[in-house]
Design a protein around this motif. Sequence first.
Motif, PDB file in Angstrom:
ATOM      1  N   ILE A 296      -6.176 -13.181   0.316  1.00 42.19           N
ATOM      2  CA  ILE A 296      -7.282 -12.398  -0.250  1.00 42.19           C
ATOM      3  C   ILE A 296      -8.038 -13.227  -1.286  1.00 42.19           C
ATOM      4  N   ASP A 297      -7.313 -13.983  -2.099  1.00 41.98           N
ATOM      5  CA  ASP A 297      -7.962 -14.862  -3.076  1.00 41.98           C
ATOM      6  C   ASP A 297      -8.856 -15.892  -2.395  1.00 41.98           C
TER       7      ASP A 297
ATOM      8  N   LEU B 134     -16.243 -14.253   1.111  1.00 49.13           N
ATOM      9  CA  LEU B 134     -16.014 -13.451   2.312  1.00 49.13           C
ATOM     10  C   LEU B 134     -15.383 -12.123   1.899  1.00 49.13           C
ATOM     11  N   ASN B 135     -16.045 -11.458   0.989  1.00 46.89           N
ATOM     12  CA  ASN B 135     -15.484 -10.278   0.335  1.00 46.89           C
ATOM     13  C   ASN B 135     -15.551  -8.990   1.140  1.00 46.89           C
ATOM     14  N   GLN B 136     -16.151  -8.999   2.312  1.00 50.29           N
ATOM     15  CA  GLN B 136     -16.390  -7.747   3.020  1.00 50.29           C
ATOM     16  C   GLN B 136     -15.118  -6.956   3.305  1.00 50.29           C
ATOM     17  N   ASP B 137     -14.005  -7.600   3.577  1.00 46.29           N
ATOM     18  CA  ASP B 137     -12.771  -6.888   3.908  1.00 46.29           C
ATOM     19  C   ASP B 137     -11.747  -6.875   2.782  1.00 46.29           C
TER      20      ASP B 137
ATOM     21  N   GLN C 234     -11.396  -5.265  -0.150  1.00 42.82           N
ATOM     22  CA  GLN C 234     -10.904  -3.965  -0.621  1.00 42.82           C
ATOM     23  C   GLN C 234     -10.019  -3.309   0.427  1.00 42.82           C
ATOM     24  N   ARG C 235     -10.394  -3.411   1.689  1.00 43.21           N
ATOM     25  CA  ARG C 235      -9.577  -2.840   2.766  1.00 43.21           C
ATOM     26  C   ARG C 235      -8.198  -3.485   2.799  1.00 43.21           C
ATOM     27  N   LEU C 236      -8.145  -4.820   2.663  1.00 40.82           N
ATOM     28  CA  LEU C 236      -6.866  -5.528   2.674  1.00 40.82           C
ATOM     29  C   LEU C 236      -6.016  -5.164   1.463  1.00 40.82           C
ATOM     30  N   LEU C 237      -6.646  -4.992   0.305  1.00 39.00           N
ATOM     31  CA  LEU C 237      -5.910  -4.553  -0.881  1.00 39.00           C
ATOM     32  C   LEU C 237      -5.351  -3.145  -0.685  1.00 39.00           C
ATOM     33  N   ASP C 238      -6.151  -2.277  -0.086  1.00 35.02           N
ATOM     34  CA  ASP C 238      -5.690  -0.911   0.186  1.00 35.02           C
ATOM     35  C   ASP C 238      -4.506  -0.918   1.147  1.00 35.02           C
ATOM     36  N   ILE C 239      -4.571  -1.760   2.159  1.00 36.82           N
ATOM     37  CA  ILE C 239      -3.477  -1.866   3.125  1.00 36.82           C
ATOM     38  C   ILE C 239      -2.187  -2.300   2.436  1.00 36.82           C
ATOM     39  N   ALA C 240      -2.282  -3.276   1.562  1.00 38.09           N
ATOM     40  CA  ALA C 240      -1.088  -3.791   0.875  1.00 38.09           C
ATOM     41  C   ALA C 240      -0.438  -2.739  -0.014  1.00 38.09           C
ATOM     42  N   ASN C 241      -1.228  -1.822  -0.523  1.00 36.35           N
ATOM     43  CA  ASN C 241      -0.710  -0.838  -1.461  1.00 36.35           C
ATOM     44  C   ASN C 241      -0.502   0.546  -0.858  1.00 36.35           C
ATOM     45  N   SER C 242      -0.698   0.679   0.440  1.00 38.23           N
ATOM     46  CA  SER C 242      -0.531   1.972   1.093  1.00 38.23           C
ATOM     47  C   SER C 242       0.788   2.007   1.861  1.00 38.23           C
ATOM     48  N   PRO C 243       1.221   3.194   2.257  1.00 36.93           N
ATOM     49  CA  PRO C 243       2.424   3.274   3.086  1.00 36.93           C
ATOM     50  C   PRO C 243       2.217   2.458   4.370  1.00 36.93           C
ATOM     51  N   LEU C 244       3.279   1.882   4.858  1.00 32.75           N
ATOM     52  CA  LEU C 244       3.164   1.001   6.016  1.00 32.75           C
ATOM     53  C   LEU C 244       3.132   1.796   7.315  1.00 32.75           C
ATOM     54  N   THR C 245       2.041   1.633   8.025  1.00 32.01           N
ATOM     55  CA  THR C 245       1.903   2.208   9.356  1.00 32.01           C
ATOM     56  C   THR C 245       1.990   1.065  10.357  1.00 32.01           C
TER      57      THR C 245
END
Length: 86
Positions: free
Chosen positions: A26-27, A34-37, A39-50
Amino acid sequence: MINSNHGKTYNSFAEHPLAPLYFKYIDILIAKDLNQDVQRLLDIANSPLTDENIKIIAEIVASMEMLIKDDYNEFSELEELSGNPN
């Protein structure tokens, strides 16, 4: 997510020992504008794993692991993050 080596359960991937490698990716995205994704990747890392989140995380971590194992690369500092200093 359960760490099979130690039997520890993680509430999200952000708690997993490989999370620093994921966050380094992400860094890199941020550094290359290439910031478009990001926030989505940060949300994925901190959400329950699906299943979908695990697939995304696995692809990123596998790609980062391949960069580390490359004989010549600009990401040699990632070896320390992976916990595998070979």
